[in-house]
Design an enzyme around this catalytic site. Structure first.
Site, PDB file in Angstrom:
ATOM      1  N   TYR A 106       0.826  -1.221   0.000  1.00 46.99           N
ATOM      2  CA  TYR A 106       0.000   0.000   0.000  1.00 46.99           C
ATOM      3  C   TYR A 106       0.861   1.272   0.000  1.00 46.99           C
ATOM      4  CZ  TYR A 106      -3.310   3.427   2.001  1.00 46.99           C
ATOM      5  OH  TYR A 106      -4.071   4.535   2.257  1.00 46.99           O
TER       6      TYR A 106
ATOM      7  N   SER B 161       5.936   3.644  13.282  1.00 41.44           N
ATOM      8  CA  SER B 161       4.502   3.844  13.488  1.00 41.44           C
ATOM      9  C   SER B 161       4.234   4.631  14.763  1.00 41.44           C
ATOM     10  CB  SER B 161       3.847   2.465  13.612  1.00 41.44           C
ATOM     11  OG  SER B 161       2.547   2.580  14.094  1.00 41.44           O
TER      12      SER B 161
ATOM     13  N   TYR C 123       3.292  -6.600  17.210  1.00 44.38           N
ATOM     14  CA  TYR C 123       3.558  -5.715  16.070  1.00 44.38           C
ATOM     15  C   TYR C 123       4.193  -4.407  16.552  1.00 44.38           C
ATOM     16  CZ  TYR C 123       2.706  -2.156  12.526  1.00 44.38           C
ATOM     17  OH  TYR C 123       2.866  -1.099  11.652  1.00 44.38           O
TER      18      TYR C 123
ATOM     19  N   LYS D 219       8.193  -2.561  16.045  1.00 42.58           N
ATOM     20  CA  LYS D 219       8.568  -1.208  15.611  1.00 42.58           C
ATOM     21  C   LYS D 219       9.499  -0.562  16.644  1.00 42.58           C
ATOM     22  CE  LYS D 219       6.320  -1.279  11.771  1.00 42.58           C
ATOM     23  NZ  LYS D 219       7.062  -1.475  10.518  1.00 42.58           N
TER      24      LYS D 219
ATOM     25  N   PHE E 165     -16.376   1.355  17.049  1.00 45.86           N
ATOM     26  CA  PHE E 165     -15.922   0.751  18.304  1.00 45.86           C
ATOM     27  C   PHE E 165     -15.873   1.783  19.434  1.00 45.86           C
ATOM     28  CE2 PHE E 165     -13.459  -2.095  15.211  1.00 45.86           C
ATOM     29  CZ  PHE E 165     -14.436  -3.076  15.219  1.00 45.86           C
TER      30      PHE E 165
ATOM     31  N   ARG F 296      -7.943   9.897  15.873  1.00 45.64           N
ATOM     32  CA  ARG F 296      -6.677   9.543  15.218  1.00 45.64           C
ATOM     33  C   ARG F 296      -6.298  10.668  14.262  1.00 45.64           C
ATOM     34  NH1 ARG F 296      -7.320   6.328  18.476  1.00 45.64           N
ATOM     35  NH2 ARG F 296      -7.166   4.067  18.442  1.00 45.64           N
TER      36      ARG F 296
HETATM   37  P1  NAD Z   1       1.457  -3.677   3.041  1.00 47.36           P
HETATM   38  O1  NAD Z   1       1.197  -4.998   3.663  1.00 47.36           O
HETATM   39  O2  NAD Z   1       0.483  -3.159   2.047  1.00 47.36           O
HETATM   40  O3  NAD Z   1       2.905  -3.678   2.364  1.00 47.36           O
HETATM   41  C1  NAD Z   1       3.983  -4.408   2.879  1.00 47.36           C
HETATM   42  C2  NAD Z   1       4.583  -5.201   1.724  1.00 47.36           C
HETATM   43  O4  NAD Z   1       5.711  -5.939   2.196  1.00 47.36           O
HETATM   44  C3  NAD Z   1       3.630  -6.200   1.111  1.00 47.36           C
HETATM   45  O5  NAD Z   1       3.573  -6.007  -0.287  1.00 47.36           O
HETATM   46  C4  NAD Z   1       4.220  -7.575   1.459  1.00 47.36           C
HETATM   47  O6  NAD Z   1       3.986  -8.516   0.437  1.00 47.36           O
HETATM   48  C5  NAD Z   1       5.690  -7.244   1.628  1.00 47.36           C
HETATM   49  N1  NAD Z   1       6.450  -8.090   2.550  1.00 47.36           N
HETATM   50  C6  NAD Z   1       6.161  -8.395   3.851  1.00 47.36           C
HETATM   51  N2  NAD Z   1       7.131  -9.158   4.378  1.00 47.36           N
HETATM   52  C7  NAD Z   1       8.062  -9.333   3.407  1.00 47.36           C
HETATM   53  C8  NAD Z   1       9.307 -10.033   3.348  1.00 47.36           C
HETATM   54  N3  NAD Z   1       9.793 -10.715   4.394  1.00 47.36           N
HETATM   55  N4  NAD Z   1      10.007 -10.014   2.186  1.00 47.36           N
HETATM   56  C9  NAD Z   1       9.536  -9.348   1.098  1.00 47.36           C
HETATM   57  N5  NAD Z   1       8.376  -8.670   1.110  1.00 47.36           N
HETATM   58  C10 NAD Z   1       7.642  -8.669   2.249  1.00 47.36           C
HETATM   59  O7  NAD Z   1       1.652  -2.629   4.240  1.00 47.36           O
HETATM   60  P2  NAD Z   1       1.672  -1.030   4.220  1.00 47.36           P
HETATM   61  O8  NAD Z   1       0.405  -0.541   4.808  1.00 47.36           O
HETATM   62  O9  NAD Z   1       2.104  -0.543   2.907  1.00 47.36           O
HETATM   63  O10 NAD Z   1       2.795  -0.765   5.315  1.00 47.36           O
HETATM   64  C11 NAD Z   1       4.139  -0.542   4.954  1.00 47.36           C
HETATM   65  C12 NAD Z   1       4.967  -0.330   6.204  1.00 47.36           C
HETATM   66  O11 NAD Z   1       4.438   0.771   6.945  1.00 47.36           O
HETATM   67  C13 NAD Z   1       4.982  -1.517   7.158  1.00 47.36           C
HETATM   68  O12 NAD Z   1       6.276  -1.627   7.715  1.00 47.36           O
HETATM   69  C14 NAD Z   1       3.980  -1.127   8.216  1.00 47.36           C
HETATM   70  O13 NAD Z   1       4.252  -1.742   9.450  1.00 47.36           O
HETATM   71  C15 NAD Z   1       4.202   0.381   8.293  1.00 47.36           C
HETATM   72  N6  NAD Z   1       3.039   1.110   8.826  1.00 47.36           N
HETATM   73  C16 NAD Z   1       1.822   0.980   8.197  1.00 47.36           C
HETATM   74  C17 NAD Z   1       0.725   1.662   8.725  1.00 47.36           C
HETATM   75  C18 NAD Z   1      -0.635   1.526   8.068  1.00 47.36           C
HETATM   76  O14 NAD Z   1      -1.628   1.876   8.702  1.00 47.36           O
HETATM   77  N7  NAD Z   1      -0.729   1.028   6.836  1.00 47.36           N
HETATM   78  C19 NAD Z   1       0.852   2.468   9.867  1.00 47.36           C
HETATM   79  C20 NAD Z   1       2.111   2.590  10.459  1.00 47.36           C
HETATM   80  C21 NAD Z   1       3.207   1.912   9.925  1.00 47.36           C
HETATM   81  N1  UFG Z   2     -12.578   1.622  13.984  1.00 48.87           N
HETATM   82  C1  UFG Z   2     -13.940   1.428  14.057  1.00 48.87           C
HETATM   83  N2  UFG Z   2     -14.498   0.445  13.280  1.00 48.87           N
HETATM   84  C2  UFG Z   2     -13.761  -0.327  12.429  1.00 48.87           C
HETATM   85  C3  UFG Z   2     -12.364  -0.114  12.364  1.00 48.87           C
HETATM   86  C4  UFG Z   2     -11.797   0.865  13.157  1.00 48.87           C
HETATM   87  O1  UFG Z   2     -14.646   2.092  14.811  1.00 48.87           O
HETATM   88  O2  UFG Z   2     -14.337  -1.210  11.767  1.00 48.87           O
HETATM   89  C5  UFG Z   2     -11.976   2.678  14.806  1.00 48.87           C
HETATM   90  C6  UFG Z   2     -10.925   2.136  15.765  1.00 48.87           C
HETATM   91  O3  UFG Z   2     -11.524   1.715  16.953  1.00 48.87           O
HETATM   92  C7  UFG Z   2     -10.007   3.353  15.930  1.00 48.87           C
HETATM   93  C8  UFG Z   2     -10.107   4.074  14.576  1.00 48.87           C
HETATM   94  O4  UFG Z   2     -11.284   3.564  13.947  1.00 48.87           O
HETATM   95  O5  UFG Z   2     -10.531   4.203  16.909  1.00 48.87           O
HETATM   96  C9  UFG Z   2      -8.912   3.785  13.673  1.00 48.87           C
HETATM   97  O6  UFG Z   2      -8.725   2.376  13.602  1.00 48.87           O
HETATM   98  P1  UFG Z   2      -7.734   1.707  12.558  1.00 48.87           P
HETATM   99  O7  UFG Z   2      -7.796   0.232  12.777  1.00 48.87           O
HETATM  100  O8  UFG Z   2      -7.997   2.213  11.196  1.00 48.87           O
HETATM  101  O9  UFG Z   2      -6.304   2.293  12.972  1.00 48.87           O
HETATM  102  P2  UFG Z   2      -5.526   2.181  14.362  1.00 48.87           P
HETATM  103  O10 UFG Z   2      -5.326   3.579  14.839  1.00 48.87           O
HETATM  104  O11 UFG Z   2      -6.139   1.228  15.285  1.00 48.87           O
HETATM  105  O12 UFG Z   2      -4.145   1.516  13.876  1.00 48.87           O
HETATM  106  C10 UFG Z   2      -3.359   2.085  12.839  1.00 48.87           C
HETATM  107  C11 UFG Z   2      -2.622   0.987  12.075  1.00 48.87           C
HETATM  108  C12 UFG Z   2      -1.629   0.306  12.955  1.00 48.87           C
HETATM  109  C13 UFG Z   2      -0.722   1.285  13.600  1.00 48.87           C
HETATM  110  C14 UFG Z   2      -1.513   2.374  14.287  1.00 48.87           C
HETATM  111  C15 UFG Z   2      -0.575   3.432  14.744  1.00 48.87           C
HETATM  112  O13 UFG Z   2      -3.544   0.042  11.590  1.00 48.87           O
HETATM  113  O14 UFG Z   2      -0.838  -0.548  12.153  1.00 48.87           O
HETATM  114  O15 UFG Z   2      -2.436   2.960  13.381  1.00 48.87           O
HETATM  115  O16 UFG Z   2      -1.226   4.540  15.197  1.00 48.87           O
HETATM  116  F1  UFG Z   2       0.059   0.668  14.504  1.00 48.87           F
END
Ligand code: NAD
Ligand code: UFG
Length: 343
Positions: free
Chosen positions: A13, A127, A152, A156, A221, A234
């Protein structure tokens, strides 16, 4: 700049949006992804947007030998942006070892490769989860780590420590750790976006799937948090804005502007939005009515967290530019594109 950047997790993503921004700025990109949470067709979207195709290597970064071979072939790497990781908080509680193994082994393999092959710049996806429920809001980068709510979150926190120790011990290595708040939305072209597998955990994909009729109703939630409307707060940031901060970070290291060997920046908008505000903004920007109901709190959720972005503003000269309604509309356009494709 026609430097070559390795983007791990580049078909995912946030990675795919960052690859687009890097290529738009003239960087050459090679992606490593094992496609455990993404699809190869994402490369078509990237090519359509940028007019160029990134190099792509499909393998697991935990495979040290394979990674070593990769570094021997791609000799001219300038920087690595490391997105690849598992990211589902709930799954990490059920399968902690899978998370520690994947998220930390991949990181250590990359850092070892950087030292051996003299690759100087590293950007890490951290994160806001490292802050837990902060004592002060907005939370700045100096706030202490709180006990992580999940394996998780632990990965981080530990990853940032591993990176700190490694840059301290290696003079030629610089790193930037970017602490994302809540990335949402999709590219304005609707050619790339988030691809959640199964039932989405995150709010916005759940909202768009509910509006599209894939889910019956959104469950909100909790409405008895100590917030103005009772729902949790958030800091939702547009994924393209987030992607651009990675380009700025790479340029900062190339231009030798880093103030220390490991710099840490919050990436958010600086503004908190409640779940109810997101629902309302989605309905307003898309004209779609959402079916939702209030249910109990989700275990492990914090009440409120949003970023102090002063430091990123000042040092990176970066700030989020795309508004919430436009961002939610981009998420909706992406959902509609996906539904049409599946027909
Ligand atoms: P994502 O799952 O869409 O992308 C991660 C990609 O890494 C995937 O395409 C997966 O196939 C690949 N991958 C995982 N393990 C691998 C491995 N061992 N070798 C090769 N490829 C591998 O996730 P994203 O939302 O794009 O998140 C990217 C980064 O940002 C992650 O490190 C995630 O923890 C961090 N992050 C995401 C969020 C969020 O809400 N999306 C929030 C905070 C931090
Ligand atoms: N929520 C709902 N209904 C849903 C999903 C989420 O009410 O179906 C609420 C949650 O309770 C929260 C808010 O929407 O209050 C955001 O929830 P998300 O799951 O979208 O995001 P989080 O803040 O829980 O978590 C995200 C990432 C994590 C990261 C974190 C860091 O998913 O990977 O932010 O702030 F660790």
């Amino acid at each position: 700049m026609n430097k070559l950047i390795l983007v791990t997790g580049g078909t995912g993503y946030i990675g795919s949006h960052t690859v687009v921004e890097l290529m738009n700025e003239g960087f050459d990109v090679v992606i490593i992804d094992n496609l455990s949470n993404s699809e190869k067709s994402v490369l078509n979207g990237i090519a359509e947007i940028t007019g160029r195709r990134p190099f792509f290597e499909q393998f697991d970064i935990c495979d040290k030998k394979r990674l070593h071979d990769f570094f021997r072939i791609y000799k001219k790497l300038d920087s690595i942006i490391h997105f690849a990781a598992y990211k589902a908080v709930g799954e990490s509680i059920e399968k902690p070892l899978m998370y520690y193994q994947n998220n930390l082994t991949s990181l250590m393999n990359l850092l070892e490769g950087m030292i051996e092959f003299k690759i100087p710049h590293f950007v890490f996806s951290s994160s806001a989860t490292v802050y837990g429920q902060p004592d002060q809001l907005p939370v700045n980068e100096e706030a202490p780590f709180k006990t992580a709510d999940s394996p998780y979150g632990n990965t981080k926190q530990i990853a940032e420590e591993i990176i700190r120790d490694t840059v301290n011990a290696n003079d030629n290595l610089k790193a930037i750790s970017l602490r994302y708040f809540n990335p949402i939305g999709a590219h304005s072209s609707a050619l790339i976006g988030e691809l959640p597998r199964g039932v989405p955990n995150n709010l916005v994909p759940f909202i768009t799937q509910t509006a599209a009729g894939v889910r019956n109703e959104l469950k909100i939630f909790g409405d008895d948090y100590n917030t103005p409307d009772g729902t949790a707060i958030r800091d939702y940031i547009n994924v393209v804005d987030l992607a651009k901060a990675h380009v700025v970070s790479i340029k900062r290291m190339i231009e030798q502007k880093s103030k220390s060997d490991l710099e840490i920046f919050n990436l958010g908008t600086g503004k908190g939005s409640s779940v109810m505000e997101i629902v309302n903004a989605f309905e307003k920007s898309t004209g779609e009515k959402l079916n939702y109901k209030i249910v109990g709190k989700r275990a492990g959720d914090v009440e409120s967290v949003y970023a102090d972005i002063t430091y990123a503003n000042k040092e990176l000269g970066w700030k989020a530019e795309i508004g919430l309604e436009e961002t939610l509309l981009s998420a909706w356009n992406w959902e509609k594109y996906l539904r049409n494709k599946k027909r």
